[in-house]
Design an enzyme around this catalytic site. Structure first.
Site, PDB file in Angstrom:
ATOM      1  N   CYS A   2       0.830  -1.196   0.000  1.00  0.00           N
ATOM      2  CA  CYS A   2       0.000   0.000   0.000  1.00  0.00           C
ATOM      3  C   CYS A   2       0.867   1.250   0.000  1.00  0.00           C
ATOM      4  O   CYS A   2       2.097   1.190  -0.043  1.00  0.00           O
ATOM      5  CB  CYS A   2      -0.891   0.012   1.249  1.00  0.00           C
ATOM      6  SG  CYS A   2      -1.811  -1.517   1.491  1.00  0.00           S
ATOM      7  N   ARG A  52      -4.753   1.320  -0.902  1.00  0.00           N
ATOM      8  CA  ARG A  52      -4.610  -0.117  -0.676  1.00  0.00           C
ATOM      9  C   ARG A  52      -4.400  -0.925  -1.949  1.00  0.00           C
ATOM     10  O   ARG A  52      -5.093  -0.738  -2.940  1.00  0.00           O
ATOM     11  CB  ARG A  52      -5.851  -0.664   0.042  1.00  0.00           C
ATOM     12  CG  ARG A  52      -5.659  -2.124   0.464  1.00  0.00           C
ATOM     13  CD  ARG A  52      -6.890  -2.692   1.107  1.00  0.00           C
ATOM     14  NE  ARG A  52      -6.624  -4.045   1.607  1.00  0.00           N
ATOM     15  CZ  ARG A  52      -7.545  -4.978   1.762  1.00  0.00           C
ATOM     16  NH1 ARG A  52      -8.804  -4.715   1.474  1.00  0.00           N
ATOM     17  NH2 ARG A  52      -7.212  -6.182   2.205  1.00  0.00           N
ATOM     18  N   LEU A  53      -3.421  -1.835  -1.879  1.00  0.00           N
ATOM     19  CA  LEU A  53      -3.261  -2.914  -2.838  1.00  0.00           C
ATOM     20  C   LEU A  53      -3.638  -4.185  -2.089  1.00  0.00           C
ATOM     21  O   LEU A  53      -2.926  -4.616  -1.179  1.00  0.00           O
ATOM     22  CB  LEU A  53      -1.823  -3.005  -3.345  1.00  0.00           C
ATOM     23  CG  LEU A  53      -1.505  -4.160  -4.296  1.00  0.00           C
ATOM     24  CD1 LEU A  53      -2.281  -4.008  -5.596  1.00  0.00           C
ATOM     25  CD2 LEU A  53      -0.005  -4.222  -4.581  1.00  0.00           C
ATOM     26  N   ASP A 104      -3.298  -9.175   7.943  1.00  0.00           N
ATOM     27  CA  ASP A 104      -2.193  -8.927   8.863  1.00  0.00           C
ATOM     28  C   ASP A 104      -2.223  -7.522   9.443  1.00  0.00           C
ATOM     29  O   ASP A 104      -1.566  -7.243  10.449  1.00  0.00           O
ATOM     30  CB  ASP A 104      -0.845  -9.211   8.194  1.00  0.00           C
ATOM     31  CG  ASP A 104      -0.621  -8.402   6.926  1.00  0.00           C
ATOM     32  OD1 ASP A 104      -1.579  -7.785   6.433  1.00  0.00           O
ATOM     33  OD2 ASP A 104       0.512  -8.407   6.413  1.00  0.00           O
ATOM     34  N   LEU A 265      10.260 -13.628 -10.826  1.00  0.00           N
ATOM     35  CA  LEU A 265      11.107 -13.025 -11.846  1.00  0.00           C
ATOM     36  C   LEU A 265      12.242 -14.009 -12.108  1.00  0.00           C
ATOM     37  O   LEU A 265      12.923 -14.444 -11.171  1.00  0.00           O
ATOM     38  CB  LEU A 265      11.655 -11.686 -11.368  1.00  0.00           C
ATOM     39  CG  LEU A 265      10.642 -10.703 -10.758  1.00  0.00           C
ATOM     40  CD1 LEU A 265      11.303  -9.346 -10.513  1.00  0.00           C
ATOM     41  CD2 LEU A 265       9.419 -10.552 -11.633  1.00  0.00           C
ATOM     42  N   VAL A 296      12.984 -10.131 -18.609  1.00  0.00           N
ATOM     43  CA  VAL A 296      13.017  -8.886 -19.370  1.00  0.00           C
ATOM     44  C   VAL A 296      14.236  -8.873 -20.289  1.00  0.00           C
ATOM     45  O   VAL A 296      15.314  -9.356 -19.931  1.00  0.00           O
ATOM     46  CB  VAL A 296      13.047  -7.653 -18.432  1.00  0.00           C
ATOM     47  CG1 VAL A 296      14.287  -7.640 -17.554  1.00  0.00           C
ATOM     48  CG2 VAL A 296      12.941  -6.346 -19.217  1.00  0.00           C
TER      49      VAL A 296
END
Length: 617
Positions: A2, A52-53, A104, A265, A296
């Site tokens: 967030c 928020r995420l 959490d 990744l 990438v």
């Protein structure tokens, strides 16, 4: 993950429409960090803002979260993830607390209610948070041990403000985009490896990793709750490798907990391949199907790549090797020069500062593409700092230098500045002072010989000075598109343990990161396990050099460019015409090649114009 911000003001009622609008603006600047929801909480002298995420308990984890307890009212704005939330929840349940959510955030706030400031010592995770105690009229803030999550603040007479990023604070009416001599030195001399604690902007400070801050009517007070410690290492080589393996297995298992998709990744190198292999094992055990992996690269890099000591081989064949080995669902992401050049300015807005140029920009673009498929990713960041993977760990000139190994070019950087600027900021002395300050912090071990002490010092500098630069980059570029990136190699238990492992064990088999390789035996194919380190990929296409060189020369032809305040334009023109300008080797100090120098100057020019930077020595 967030974005958080807040404002305490003893002289204002923050609930008025005017002041509420300011808090709204501060919060809105962090929308990219939290695209899923927003919240504002105001009570008299305190205002908290949150974007928020949603990762854990998307339905019930709204913030700021408020709990009315018998001891008073508590409100929290929190950015991060607790990887031991389930254990903390059990402890608190046994103490009689009840929970209304599975997130959490509630665990953290209840932990604060129970243990107050000492709660941070119990946390395993990445976090930056602020708790307001209404009864005590007190704000408490804390940042995780290694600095994965950012937190900046500013204070004046009777007021205090904080935010996940400088952009939030720059919306506060008492804060202006001003830099002084230290800010100029940070940008032109030691940047982009920013000194921990410094916010670059004259009024801003950064809460350093492992520290807390309390603000009340008596002002602000900071204290340290965690720092690296030195002690005798008691395990032999086999035991050490086994313990590292166990710590890494536990860490990855904890960090795979999520209510949204998790990917990795994958560069085909040791660090990312290990995390991907552990993730694949987790998926197999839990019937979760294929792991999504991402890499990438750049258009035509295969045509222009030339092996050298810093990048001995291309990544793509090794990526394919691991994809076939682990049967992952892989996504090859490639960018061309025009998009990469355009990303330089985007990266400045995301970081609020000039940074690592194309490395920042390409990471932003990479994360933007990943976000289309996943919300959480695991990254191999920090393994090189923790286990001694960088070339400077192994080169005498870097080990014996009386400066940071990534700052060997300070005299060259100083020579690019106008004499009056160089005199005003005293760049070489500034860099020397910052180095001395860092070295003075190193927890030396009594009885350790000179060689061991030197490696301990190098490890400390990398973990506390260089690693935060890369963690900041990773957080800003990923959160700039609402992607949460977790970094298992920064688990504080692993970092603390590895810090005290003797260099002879760390370099098992006379290899960089030899200990990590040994710890991972049987998990990865032998050729991948012992592949020579290769850095984050960058473009080798000469069109990129031509683009950034042309653009910086155009800026220098513009009399209104802010660059003219600081640099000797003729020196840059001379470098642009030289043979070294076309090199992708980091000749301009360990962090910057010729193309990166031009790109960095472009970022400085853009930053000073778009942020309307004022310079006041």
């Amino acid at each position: 993950m967030c974005g958080i911000t807040g404002w305490i003001d003893w002289n204002r009622d923050l609930a008025t429409s005017h002041n509420t609008a300011i808090v709204e603006q501060m919060t809105e600047t962090l929308t990219a960090r939290g695209p899923d929801a927003k919240g504002i909480w105001i009570a008299g002298s305190c205002a908290l803002g949150h974007r928020r995420l949603a990762v854990i308990d998307p339905t019930n984890g709204a913030q700021p979260m408020v709990i009315h307890h018998e001891s008073g009212t508590y409100a929290i704005a929190y950015n991060g993830e607790l990887y031991n939330a389930s254990e903390l929840r059990e402890d608190l349940l046994h103490k009689g607390y009840k929970f209304r959510t599975h997130c959490d955030t509630e665990v953290l706030l209840v932990a604060y209610i129970e243990w107050k400031q000492a709660c941070v010592e119990r946390l395993n995770g990445i976090f930056a948070f602020a708790v307001w105690e209404e009864t005590e009229q007190r704000l408490f803030m804390a940042r995780d041990r290694l600095g994965v999550k950012p937190l900046f603040y500013a204070e004046g007479e009777g007021w205090f403000a904080f935010g996940s990023e400088p952009k939030a604070l720059l919306k506060h009416p008492n804060i202006s985009p001003i830099i002084g001599s230290e800010g100029v030195a940070e940008i032109f001399i030691v940047g982009p490896a920013r000194t921990p604690g410094h916010g670059i902007y004259k009024q801003l400070r950064e809460l350093r990793p492992g520290k807390t801050l309390t603000y009340d009517h008596n002002g602000s007070r900071s204290s340290t709750y965690w720092q690296l410690e030195s002690y005798e290492h008691e395990h032999n080589e086999e035991q050490t490798a086994q313990h590292v393996r166990e710590l890494l297995l536990d860490t990855v298992e904890r960090q795979l907990v999520s209510d949204v998709p998790v990917c990795t990744l994958l560069s085909g190198g040791l660090d990312s391949s290990a995390l991907t292999a552990l993730t694949a094992l987790h998926h197999k055990r839990n019937g979760l199907g294929q792991v999504n992996t991402f890499s990438v690269d750049y258009v035509d890099n295969d045509k222009h790549f030339k092996a050298h000591s810093f990048q001995p081989n291309a990544d793509e064949p090794w990526i394919q090797r691991m994809v076939e080995e682990l049967q992952t669902k892989h996504h090859y992401i490639k960018f061309d020069t025009p998009e990469l050049v355009d990303s330089l300015t985007t990266a400045v807005h995301v970081r609020d500062l000039p940074g690592m140029t194309d490395i920042d920009g390409s990471l932003y673009l990479f994360c933007r593409e990943i976000k289309k498929h996943a919300t959480v990713a695991l990254s191999g960041e920090a393994a090189d700092e923790v286990f001694g993977g960088y070339p400077w760990f192994h080169r005498e000139e870097a080990l014996s230098a009386s400066t940071f190994p990534w700052a060997l070019s300070v005299p060259l950087r100083t020579s690019l500045l106008k004499p009056e600027i160089a005199d005003a900021i005293k760049g070489e002395q500034y860099a020397a002072d910052r180095y001395s300050q860092a070295v003075a912090e190193v927890p030396l071990l009594n009885g350790e010989d000179e060689a061991a002490s030197r490696m301990r010092k190098m490890s400390y500098l990398n973990i506390t000075r260089f690693m935060p630069t890369l963690l900041d980059r990773k957080d800003r570029m990923s959160m700039g598109v609402g992607l949460e990136v977790r970094v298992p190699y920064t688990d504080h238990r692993l970092v603390q343990y590895a810090f005290n492992v003797p260099w002879s064990i760390k370099t098992h088999g006379h290899r960089e990161k030899g200990l990590l390789r040994k710890a991972l035996e049987g998990l990865l194919p032998h050729d991948v396990l012992y592949r020579k380190k290769s850095p984050y990929p960058k473009t080798h296409n000469p069109s990129y050099l031509n683009a950034v060189r042309t653009q910086v020369l155009q800026r220098l032809d513009d009399p209104s460019s802010p660059l003219h305040t600081f640099i000797q334009a003729d020196r840059i023109r001379s470098i642009a015409a030289s043979e070294e300008a076309s090199s992708n080797l980091p000749w301009f100090g360990q962090l910057m090649s010729g193309p990166q120098l031009f790109a960095y100057l472009l970022q400085i020019d853009y930053w000073m114009r778009s942020y309307q930077i004022q310079v006041r020595f």
